[in-house]
Design an enzyme around this catalytic site. Structure first.
Site, PDB file in Angstrom:
ATOM      1  N   PRO A  87       0.812  -1.222   0.000  1.00 46.03           N
ATOM      2  CA  PRO A  87       0.000   0.000   0.000  1.00 46.03           C
ATOM      3  C   PRO A  87       0.839   1.263   0.000  1.00 46.03           C
ATOM      4  CG  PRO A  87      -0.974  -1.604   1.456  1.00 46.03           C
ATOM      5  CD  PRO A  87       0.352  -2.180   1.009  1.00 46.03           C
ATOM      6  N   CYS A  88       0.450   2.208  -0.878  1.00 47.00           N
ATOM      7  CA  CYS A  88       1.267   3.393  -1.107  1.00 47.00           C
ATOM      8  C   CYS A  88       0.730   4.626  -0.398  1.00 47.00           C
ATOM      9  CB  CYS A  88       1.353   3.678  -2.609  1.00 47.00           C
ATOM     10  SG  CYS A  88      -0.260   3.999  -3.377  1.00 47.00           S
ATOM     11  N   ASN A  89      -0.339   4.482   0.376  1.00 47.96           N
ATOM     12  CA  ASN A  89      -0.996   5.647   0.971  1.00 47.96           C
ATOM     13  C   ASN A  89      -0.038   6.550   1.730  1.00 47.96           C
ATOM     14  OD1 ASN A  89      -2.578   3.167   0.766  1.00 47.96           O
ATOM     15  ND2 ASN A  89      -4.331   4.422   1.347  1.00 47.96           N
ATOM     16  N   ASP A  90       0.911   5.971   2.438  1.00 45.73           N
ATOM     17  CA  ASP A  90       1.816   6.764   3.263  1.00 45.73           C
ATOM     18  C   ASP A  90       3.030   7.285   2.505  1.00 45.73           C
ATOM     19  OD1 ASP A  90       0.296   6.557   5.601  1.00 45.73           O
ATOM     20  OD2 ASP A  90       1.125   4.590   6.053  1.00 45.73           O
ATOM     21  N   PHE A  91       3.131   6.965   1.210  1.00 47.52           N
ATOM     22  CA  PHE A  91       4.257   7.428   0.403  1.00 47.52           C
ATOM     23  C   PHE A  91       3.825   8.353  -0.733  1.00 47.52           C
ATOM     24  CE2 PHE A  91       5.443   3.056   1.802  1.00 47.52           C
ATOM     25  CZ  PHE A  91       6.343   3.440   2.779  1.00 47.52           C
TER      26      PHE A  91
END
Length: 369
Positions: A87-91
């Site tokens: 998951p890329c949400n935090d990047f």
């Protein structure tokens, strides 16, 4: 008669099957041997994505709908090739960029656990471009170190791909890390782009051939008269902020002005990046017709074939499409991985290489971002 060799494949955070479909379609013939990929298991926390994956890619109880944090990794089974788009949400640059300290940042470690458990011959990890700059690059280096040192050790090749250069009608740019197990004594090379002079345009993707009304997921979204009126003033490739329109149709916003708000496609260019979430003005808009794109049109821009049926409600399907890896690029990657494993020559990109030996103590990893 040709000899057939199949490598077993497993996937975490599989989504609806962008990577999975590419793996399924990947095939390399060399001499009298055909090399293919056979699905073993896949997992995702989203139930609709798992139903879509089962329907289109891998009809099996081994498509597991669960949170990766409670997944019984040791029961999954041995594999030769692994992939995950953690998951890329935090990047992502659209968000708070909490990096590895956020809710989603640490989830990359479950891929490391897979590598430690099954030691596959190769893996592919995909994430947004913002990954390389999170926490001033320190997060990225830690992730690379962990992947490099997992299992028996991997030679890593890291590259920021421009998907439009590989025939995807969309300017979607993603970091892809490919690891080849060190004992195979070979290193993955970035495949040579095939569309550097002329890209596939949005018009070509959506109109060649035309999308028949009976094709699944081609439902038109109802929008207000005000939005229709607003779109009349927006030209192709323009958005709400750089269009000349009456005062009563403008949006009052003193904060960040995202460029894709009510932005139309340009028929003569690839689409801008298709997203999986967002409120009014973020749906992607036709260059001529005063309306948002349908989910089938979004799927075309992501290179999903028309017989690929997404399961769920309209917003769920939009999310699945926007979060997926285009099958066209994933097929190219998997075929290049097969060629690398079996040391079959293929055309690679000519890059200005930067070795990160000072950062992660390896001379085997090349990076072009």
């Amino acid at each position: 008669m040709a000899k057939l060799i199949k490598l077993k494949y497993g996937e975490l955070f599989c989504g609806p099957g962008g990577m999975g479909l590419g793996a399924k379609k990947a095939q390399v013939k060399y001499g009298k041997t055909i090399y293919k990929i056979e699905h073993k298991w896949a997992s995702d926390y989203d139930s609709d994505s798992c139903l879509t994956y089962k329907h289109n890619v891998f009809q099996s109880k081994n498509v597991i709908n669960t949170d990766v944090r409670v997944l019984d990794i040791k029961s999954l089974g041995k594999i030769d090739i692994f992939s995950y788009g953690f998951p890329c949400n935090d990047f992502s640059i659209v968000g708070e960029q909490k990096g590895i300290t956020g809710k989603f940042g640490p989830l990359y470690k479950y891929g490391v656990t897979i590598l430690n458990t099954y030691n596959p011959k190769a893996f592919i990890a995909e994430n947004v471009g913002g990954l390389s700059s999170a926490n001033r690059g320190k997060t990225f280096i830690k992730i690379l170190k962990d992947l490099q040192n997992a299992g028996r050790g991997y030679n890593l090749t890291v590259h920021k791909y421009k998907f439009e250069e590989y025939g995807v009608p969309q300017t979607r740019h993603r970091i892809i890390i490919v690891g080849i197990r060190k004992d195979l004594k070979t290193t993955f090379k970035v495949p040579k782009p095939t569309y550097t002079q002329q890209y596939v345009t949005a018009k070509n993707a959506l109109e060649s051939p035309p999308i028949h009304f009976s094709i699944p997921n081609h439902d038109f979204m109802k929008i207000s008269d005000k939005i229709v009126e607003r779109l009349k003033y927006i030209k192709p490739w323009k958005n709400i902020w750089n269009s000349d329109m009456p005062e009563h149709l403008k949006i009052n916003c003193n904060s960040t002005r995202l460029s894709h708000i009510y932005r139309r496609l340009d028929p003569n260019k690839p689409s801008y990046t298709i997203t999986g979430s967002g409120g009014g003005g973020t749906y992607g808009y036709h260059w001529q017709e005063n309306r948002p794109l349908t989910n089938r049109e979004r799927a075309r821009l992501q290179t999903f074939p028309d017989d690929f049926v997404f399961i769920g409600n309209t917003s769920s399907i939009r999310k699945q499409i926007g979060m997926a890896v285009p099958p066209k690029i994933s097929k190219i990657l998997f075929e290049s991985v097969l060629k690398t494993i079996f040391q079959i020559p293929y055309a690679s990109a000519h890059l200005n290489k930067q070795y990160l030996s000072n950062d992660i103590n390896t001379s085997q990893m090349e990076m072009s971002l």
